[in-house]
Scaffold this motif. Structure first.
Motif: not given
Length: 303
Positions: A286-291, A298-302
């Protein structure tokens, strides 16, 4: 004649009769020893003595014989007995008229005498005098002592029977022989505790103070000892529960087998599968997931 002389008369009469009998025997002996007498008994004996005996001695014996005659009676007497030997008078016995009893009988309460039973003797004299002898004085008179302490004697005045009765309480330990009282002579239920030895009484006291009865108690877990409920140590509620509160014998084994063959077996298989999957997961790197990668998800809602 006075009554107290009666024994004297009777004694003299007896002595005379006895003496007369002795004289009669002497005369009979004389007859036997004389040749004339022998002829009246047995001619053969006479002949034998004549042939064999010493004539001189036989004559001497015959001459010395005592002869009794009653041909002459002394004046004033009832009878006289004359004793002679060798032709000479050696003695004369004169029997007075008033010493001869003509008759006798038993009478009761005769006139002129104290009350009682008497022997009445009538003398052979001109006036037929009577002599009274109190029969009661001829023998010992016995009377029973009154209020005896041990044995009471009783004498029947009519039959003269003598009886004896043991006085109540008259027999004590002194009169009883050792071992005289045996079991067979003791009545049932007649021996009290107080009559027993002190050691036996002590044993009975222990028995009296011991537990007399044990019964079922009034409440669960108790027993009634002499009427008092006593708890029994170690007993729990199961000890006095109804049998219906428990499974029958073998039911538990059946249930355990059913579980082993059923749900327990299934659970065992599932657990084994789960363990396998866990092992597989543990083997994957298992590899650690980055930020950034997280944000990219997640889709950024503008606005």
């Amino acid at each position: 004649m006075p009554a107290n002389n009666a024994f004297y008369y009777i004694h003299n009469l007896y002595t005379f009769i006895k003496f007369k009998e002795e004289i009669r025997m002497a005369n009979e002996t004389q007859k036997f020893l004389s040749y004339a007498g022998l002829g009246t008994y047995d001619s053969k004996i006479k002949a034998y003595i004549v042939d064999k005996a010493d004539t001189a001695k036989t004559s001497a014996i015959a001459a010395d014989a005592v002869v009794v005659t009653t041909d002459v009676t002394t004046e004033g007497y009832a009878k006289s007995y004359t004793f002679t030997q060798n032709g000479a008078t050696i003695a004369t016995v004169d029997i007075p008229k008033d010493m001869v009893v003509s008759s006798g009988k038993v009478v009761v309460n005769p006139e002129g005498q104290d009350e009682g039973t008497y022997l009445e003797l009538t003398l052979s004299n001109a006036t037929s005098d009577k002599v009274y002898i109190n029969v009661g004085k001829l023998v010992d008179i016995y009377t029973a002592k009154a209020n005896a302490t041990q044995v009471q004697i009783a004498i029947d005045s009519a039959t003269r029977d003598v009886s004896a009765t043991i006085v109540a309480g008259g027999v004590g330990s002194t009169e009883l022989a050792d071992g005289a009282v045996i079991t067979a002579k003791i009545g049932d239920a007649q021996v009290t505790k107080a009559k027993l030895g002190t050691d036996v009484q002590a044993s009975i006291d222990k028995a009296d103070s011991a537990i007399q009865s044990v019964a079922t108690g009034k409440t669960d877990g108790t027993v009634a000892v002499d009427g008092t409920d006593v708890l029994v140590a170690g007993l729990k509620s199961a000890a006095y529960a109804e049998t219906t509160a428990f499974d029958a014998a073998g039911v538990a084994d059946t249930k355990v087998k059913e579980l082993a063959d059923g749900a327990v077996k299934t659970n065992t298989s599932d657990i084994s599968t789960l363990k396998t999957k866990v092992a597989d997961l543990e083997s994957v790197a298992i590899e650690a997931i980055s930020t950034d990668e997280i944000n990219a998800l997640f889709t950024k809602v503008t606005e």
